[in-house]
Design a protein around this motif. Sequence first.
Motif, short mmCIF file in Angstrom:
data_model
loop_
_atom_site.label_atom_id
_atom_site.label_comp_id
_atom_site.label_asym_id
_atom_site.label_seq_id
_atom_site.Cartn_x
_atom_site.Cartn_y
_atom_site.Cartn_z
N ASP A 216 18.09 48.81 74.40
CA ASP A 216 18.22 50.08 74.97
C ASP A 216 17.07 51.10 74.31
OD1 ASP A 216 18.73 52.90 75.49
OD2 ASP A 216 21.02 52.54 75.25
N SER A 217 16.06 51.54 74.99
CA SER A 217 15.10 52.12 74.67
C SER A 217 15.46 53.39 73.95
CB SER A 217 14.17 52.71 75.86
OG SER A 217 14.69 53.28 76.86
N GLU A 231 27.11 45.04 80.98
CA GLU A 231 26.11 44.26 80.32
C GLU A 231 26.64 42.80 79.69
OE1 GLU A 231 23.25 47.69 78.27
OE2 GLU A 231 25.18 47.71 77.79
#
Length: 234
Positions: A216-217, A231
């Motif tokens: 996750d950025s 996910e």
Amino acid sequence: MSAQSNRLDRFLSQTVSGLNRKAVRLLLAQGRVTVDGQIAREIHQSVDFFSQISLDGEILQANQAHYVMLHKPKGVVSATQDPEHRTVIDLLDHPDKHSLHIVGRLDLNSSGLLLLTNDGRWSSRLTDPEHKVEKRYQVTLENPVTEDYISAFAEGMYFPFEEITTRPAQLTLINDYQVEVVLTEGRYHQIKRMFGRFRNPVLALHRVAIGSIQLDSGLAAGDSRDLSPEEWRL
């Protein structure tokens, strides 16, 4: 913790004191047992560590599966405890963090995506080389990278000490000093040793994805969050 399967009648007879198989059959026939909120009637129904099981409304088992994404920073060891370094478990703000195990480690000086879970079957599907789950890394090198690296990684490399040849790996040039490497295995310091064949030290190694799960950025180094069902469902 493994999610090993068991038969419902066996689970009940082992869990409820003084309950034999005949009594179990009667309970099921009377609709007094629920599994995951549904009335259970089949003695052969399969349940596992994460099945939610109740008898007459009393919870007999309510273990929750946990799937966690951590943005591992450099200088933190991938272990549950360590006498010298801070561990990834120390970073977690999770009520059940001590029940979790690590899914594919990163070494002390590597960073990026690290997964943790209490579901042994899930972690096995991600780490077993036979499943060929891709792990994607961004690598920064001390010296410039040439096109020769691409074919060498694609062919695999033989390491005589272990008498193994690495599986084909994909290397993509980002710029002269940065590449992306995709592996389907994870041998000891594999990426660093492969670049060592070119006498090119790795300055930074950052994992960005395991299979379809991407880092996750929005997660800062050291932060974590639970995976969404989209996910963790493989």
